[in-house]
Motif scaffolding. Structure first.
Motif, PDB file in Angstrom:
ATOM      1  N   GLY A   1     -37.845 -16.948 -59.953  1.00 44.49           N
ATOM      2  CA  GLY A   1     -38.702 -16.929 -58.772  1.00 44.49           C
ATOM      3  C   GLY A   1     -39.928 -16.058 -58.977  1.00 44.49           C
ATOM      4  N   TYR A   2     -39.709 -14.867 -59.519  1.00 37.82           N
ATOM      5  CA  TYR A   2     -40.848 -13.973 -59.761  1.00 37.82           C
ATOM      6  C   TYR A   2     -41.756 -14.518 -60.866  1.00 37.82           C
ATOM      7  CZ  TYR A   2     -38.884 -10.582 -56.556  1.00 37.82           C
ATOM      8  OH  TYR A   2     -38.410  -9.965 -55.431  1.00 37.82           O
ATOM      9  N   GLU A   3     -41.161 -15.176 -61.856  1.00 37.82           N
ATOM     10  CA  GLU A   3     -41.971 -15.790 -62.915  1.00 37.82           C
ATOM     11  C   GLU A   3     -42.854 -16.903 -62.361  1.00 37.82           C
ATOM     12  OE1 GLU A   3     -39.046 -16.951 -65.792  1.00 37.82           O
ATOM     13  OE2 GLU A   3     -38.994 -14.969 -66.724  1.00 37.82           O
ATOM     14  N   SER A   4     -42.401 -17.565 -61.306  1.00 39.06           N
ATOM     15  CA  SER A   4     -43.192 -18.649 -60.708  1.00 39.06           C
ATOM     16  C   SER A   4     -44.336 -18.099 -59.849  1.00 39.06           C
ATOM     17  CB  SER A   4     -42.298 -19.573 -59.876  1.00 39.06           C
ATOM     18  OG  SER A   4     -41.880 -18.944 -58.689  1.00 39.06           O
ATOM     19  N   GLY A   5     -44.330 -16.775 -59.621  1.00 40.96           N
ATOM     20  CA  GLY A   5     -45.413 -16.146 -58.869  1.00 40.96           C
ATOM     21  C   GLY A   5     -45.025 -15.656 -57.492  1.00 40.96           C
ATOM     22  N   ALA A   6     -43.754 -15.745 -57.129  1.00 35.82           N
ATOM     23  CA  ALA A   6     -43.320 -15.326 -55.794  1.00 35.82           C
ATOM     24  C   ALA A   6     -43.614 -13.843 -55.565  1.00 35.82           C
ATOM     25  CB  ALA A   6     -41.827 -15.587 -55.622  1.00 35.82           C
ATOM     26  N   ASP A   7     -43.952 -13.525 -54.333  1.00 33.92           N
ATOM     27  CA  ASP A   7     -44.207 -12.139 -53.944  1.00 33.92           C
ATOM     28  C   ASP A   7     -42.934 -11.444 -53.487  1.00 33.92           C
ATOM     29  OD1 ASP A   7     -47.334 -11.873 -53.939  1.00 33.92           O
ATOM     30  OD2 ASP A   7     -46.861 -13.836 -53.095  1.00 33.92           O
ATOM     31  N   ALA A   8     -41.973 -12.231 -53.025  1.00 38.80           N
ATOM     32  CA  ALA A   8     -40.676 -11.687 -52.599  1.00 38.80           C
ATOM     33  C   ALA A   8     -39.627 -12.784 -52.716  1.00 38.80           C
ATOM     34  CB  ALA A   8     -40.744 -11.163 -51.171  1.00 38.80           C
ATOM     35  N   TYR A   9     -38.381 -12.361 -52.797  1.00 37.12           N
ATOM     36  CA  TYR A   9     -37.257 -13.276 -52.974  1.00 37.12           C
ATOM     37  C   TYR A   9     -36.182 -12.817 -52.005  1.00 37.12           C
ATOM     38  CZ  TYR A   9     -34.615 -16.483 -56.022  1.00 37.12           C
ATOM     39  OH  TYR A   9     -33.939 -17.552 -56.550  1.00 37.12           O
ATOM     40  N   VAL A  10     -35.862 -13.646 -51.017  1.00 36.00           N
ATOM     41  CA  VAL A  10     -34.911 -13.269 -49.971  1.00 36.00           C
ATOM     42  C   VAL A  10     -33.707 -14.192 -50.027  1.00 36.00           C
ATOM     43  CG1 VAL A  10     -34.581 -13.043 -47.482  1.00 36.00           C
ATOM     44  CG2 VAL A  10     -36.749 -12.342 -48.510  1.00 36.00           C
ATOM     45  N   PHE A  11     -32.525 -13.587 -50.015  1.00 33.07           N
ATOM     46  CA  PHE A  11     -31.289 -14.354 -50.107  1.00 33.07           C
ATOM     47  C   PHE A  11     -30.767 -14.720 -48.727  1.00 33.07           C
ATOM     48  CE2 PHE A  11     -31.539 -11.684 -53.880  1.00 33.07           C
ATOM     49  CZ  PHE A  11     -31.425 -12.647 -54.869  1.00 33.07           C
ATOM     50  N   LYS A  12     -30.259 -15.957 -48.604  1.00 35.25           N
ATOM     51  CA  LYS A  12     -29.606 -16.421 -47.379  1.00 35.25           C
ATOM     52  C   LYS A  12     -28.160 -15.953 -47.412  1.00 35.25           C
ATOM     53  CE  LYS A  12     -32.222 -20.754 -47.480  1.00 35.25           C
ATOM     54  NZ  LYS A  12     -32.065 -22.190 -47.691  1.00 35.25           N
ATOM     55  N   PRO A  13     -27.568 -15.616 -46.306  1.00 40.13           N
ATOM     56  CA  PRO A  13     -28.221 -15.494 -45.003  1.00 40.13           C
ATOM     57  C   PRO A  13     -29.055 -14.216 -44.978  1.00 40.13           C
ATOM     58  CG  PRO A  13     -25.932 -14.817 -44.821  1.00 40.13           C
ATOM     59  CD  PRO A  13     -26.143 -15.276 -46.238  1.00 40.13           C
ATOM     60  N   TRP A  14     -30.241 -14.314 -44.478  1.00 45.17           N
ATOM     61  CA  TRP A  14     -31.146 -13.172 -44.474  1.00 45.17           C
ATOM     62  C   TRP A  14     -30.967 -12.358 -43.202  1.00 45.17           C
ATOM     63  CZ3 TRP A  14     -32.683 -18.203 -43.908  1.00 45.17           C
ATOM     64  CH2 TRP A  14     -33.139 -18.549 -42.646  1.00 45.17           C
ATOM     65  N   ASN A  15     -31.402 -11.119 -43.289  1.00 43.96           N
ATOM     66  CA  ASN A  15     -31.470 -10.234 -42.143  1.00 43.96           C
ATOM     67  C   ASN A  15     -32.841 -10.477 -41.519  1.00 43.96           C
ATOM     68  OD1 ASN A  15     -32.593  -7.692 -40.941  1.00 43.96           O
ATOM     69  ND2 ASN A  15     -30.463  -7.029 -41.239  1.00 43.96           N
ATOM     70  N   LEU A  16     -32.874 -10.966 -40.277  1.00 43.75           N
ATOM     71  CA  LEU A  16     -34.135 -11.343 -39.646  1.00 43.75           C
ATOM     72  C   LEU A  16     -35.110 -10.176 -39.567  1.00 43.75           C
ATOM     73  CD1 LEU A  16     -35.863 -13.491 -38.320  1.00 43.75           C
ATOM     74  CD2 LEU A  16     -34.771 -12.911 -36.144  1.00 43.75           C
ATOM     75  N   GLU A  17     -34.628  -8.996 -39.200  1.00 43.20           N
ATOM     76  CA  GLU A  17     -35.511  -7.837 -39.099  1.00 43.20           C
ATOM     77  C   GLU A  17     -36.154  -7.516 -40.450  1.00 43.20           C
ATOM     78  OE1 GLU A  17     -35.299  -3.151 -37.768  1.00 43.20           O
ATOM     79  OE2 GLU A  17     -33.725  -4.512 -37.118  1.00 43.20           O
ATOM     80  N   GLN A  18     -35.366  -7.591 -41.522  1.00 38.59           N
ATOM     81  CA  GLN A  18     -35.884  -7.330 -42.864  1.00 38.59           C
ATOM     82  C   GLN A  18     -36.891  -8.404 -43.270  1.00 38.59           C
ATOM     83  OE1 GLN A  18     -32.893  -7.343 -45.915  1.00 38.59           O
ATOM     84  NE2 GLN A  18     -34.260  -6.505 -47.450  1.00 38.59           N
ATOM     85  N   LEU A  19     -36.599  -9.661 -42.957  1.00 39.34           N
ATOM     86  CA  LEU A  19     -37.522 -10.743 -43.280  1.00 39.34           C
ATOM     87  C   LEU A  19     -38.847 -10.562 -42.544  1.00 39.34           C
ATOM     88  CD1 LEU A  19     -38.122 -13.424 -44.708  1.00 39.34           C
ATOM     89  CD2 LEU A  19     -37.034 -14.592 -42.765  1.00 39.34           C
ATOM     90  N   LEU A  20     -38.785 -10.230 -41.260  1.00 39.00           N
ATOM     91  CA  LEU A  20     -40.010 -10.013 -40.489  1.00 39.00           C
ATOM     92  C   LEU A  20     -40.820  -8.832 -41.022  1.00 39.00           C
ATOM     93  CD1 LEU A  20     -38.665 -10.653 -36.874  1.00 39.00           C
ATOM     94  CD2 LEU A  20     -40.210 -12.124 -38.191  1.00 39.00           C
ATOM     95  N   MET A  21     -40.132  -7.780 -41.449  1.00 36.21           N
ATOM     96  CA  MET A  21     -40.843  -6.630 -42.045  1.00 36.21           C
ATOM     97  C   MET A  21     -41.521  -7.037 -43.352  1.00 36.21           C
ATOM     98  SD  MET A  21     -38.156  -3.592 -41.482  1.00 36.21           S
ATOM     99  CE  MET A  21     -38.760  -2.154 -40.676  1.00 36.21           C
ATOM    100  N   SER A  22     -40.840  -7.819 -44.166  1.00 32.81           N
ATOM    101  CA  SER A  22     -41.427  -8.294 -45.420  1.00 32.81           C
ATOM    102  C   SER A  22     -42.660  -9.143 -45.144  1.00 32.81           C
ATOM    103  CB  SER A  22     -40.407  -9.108 -46.222  1.00 32.81           C
ATOM    104  OG  SER A  22     -39.339  -8.308 -46.622  1.00 32.81           O
ATOM    105  N   ILE A  23     -42.549 -10.028 -44.169  1.00 30.03           N
ATOM    106  CA  ILE A  23     -43.686 -10.875 -43.804  1.00 30.03           C
ATOM    107  C   ILE A  23     -44.859 -10.019 -43.351  1.00 30.03           C
ATOM    108  CG2 ILE A  23     -44.507 -12.522 -42.061  1.00 30.03           C
ATOM    109  CD1 ILE A  23     -41.661 -13.792 -42.200  1.00 30.03           C
ATOM    110  N   ASP A  24     -44.608  -9.088 -42.444  1.00 29.84           N
ATOM    111  CA  ASP A  24     -45.684  -8.235 -41.933  1.00 29.84           C
ATOM    112  C   ASP A  24     -46.343  -7.421 -43.041  1.00 29.84           C
ATOM    113  OD1 ASP A  24     -45.278  -9.213 -39.381  1.00 29.84           O
ATOM    114  OD2 ASP A  24     -44.076  -7.511 -38.722  1.00 29.84           O
ATOM    115  N   THR A  25     -45.544  -6.886 -43.947  1.00 25.05           N
ATOM    116  CA  THR A  25     -46.093  -6.089 -45.051  1.00 25.05           C
ATOM    117  C   THR A  25     -46.961  -6.945 -45.968  1.00 25.05           C
ATOM    118  OG1 THR A  25     -44.233  -4.553 -45.001  1.00 25.05           O
ATOM    119  CG2 THR A  25     -45.499  -4.666 -47.057  1.00 25.05           C
ATOM    120  N   LEU A  26     -46.467  -8.109 -46.354  1.00 26.40           N
ATOM    121  CA  LEU A  26     -47.231  -8.978 -47.256  1.00 26.40           C
ATOM    122  C   LEU A  26     -48.518  -9.475 -46.604  1.00 26.40           C
ATOM    123  CD1 LEU A  26     -44.321 -10.960 -48.921  1.00 26.40           C
ATOM    124  CD2 LEU A  26     -45.895  -9.378 -50.067  1.00 26.40           C
TER     125      LEU A  26
END
Length: 128
Positions: free
Chosen positions: A93-118
């Motif tokens: 995933g990182y080799e393809s250029g991804a900025d972050a890699y999140v595993f399911k099931p994700w923690n919504l609060e953590q996902l939203l924080m990652s989105i806001d930061t990026l």
């Protein structure tokens, strides 16, 4: 308010994500496959792409690689979403250029924080 593009072949997952993101104040675009998702990213220039890894036709790694190697979309942050938890898959995933890699099931609060930061980092970047 940020514009978030969700690319996932699962309508149920897109619906849950879209509702959560909209509740958090984001505007959401949706695509059910990689080719359409790339087209939407080129046309709409979202602030961030949430991208499922396992999809038919083009998988998430291929879509991410194309987005990151396209002058129209190369600065858009990409978060890969996956149920695959192997270290090699994450590295791919990182080799393809991804900025972050999140595993399911994700923690919504953590996902939203990652989105806001990026999104904040992208908007602060002189290249964005």
């Amino acid at each position: 308010m940020s514009n978030i593009l969700i690319i996932d072949d699962s309508m149920d997952l897109r619906t849950v994500l879209a509702m959560s993101l909209q509740k958090a104040g984001h505007h959401v675009l949706e695509s059910g496959d990689g080719e359409d998702g790339i087209r939407l990213a080129e046309e709409k220039h979202p602030d961030l792409v949430l991208l499922d890894v396992m999809m038919p036709k083009l998988d998430g790694w291929q879509v991410c690689h194309r987005l990151k190697n396209n002058p129209l979309t190369e600065t858009i942050p990409v978060i890969l979403l996956t149920s695959m938890d192997q270290k090699m898959d994450e590295l791919r995933g990182y080799e393809s250029g991804a900025d972050a890699y999140v595993f399911k099931p994700w923690n919504l609060e953590q996902l939203l924080m990652s989105i806001d930061t990026l999104v904040t980092n992208r908007k602060a970047s002189p290249r964005a």
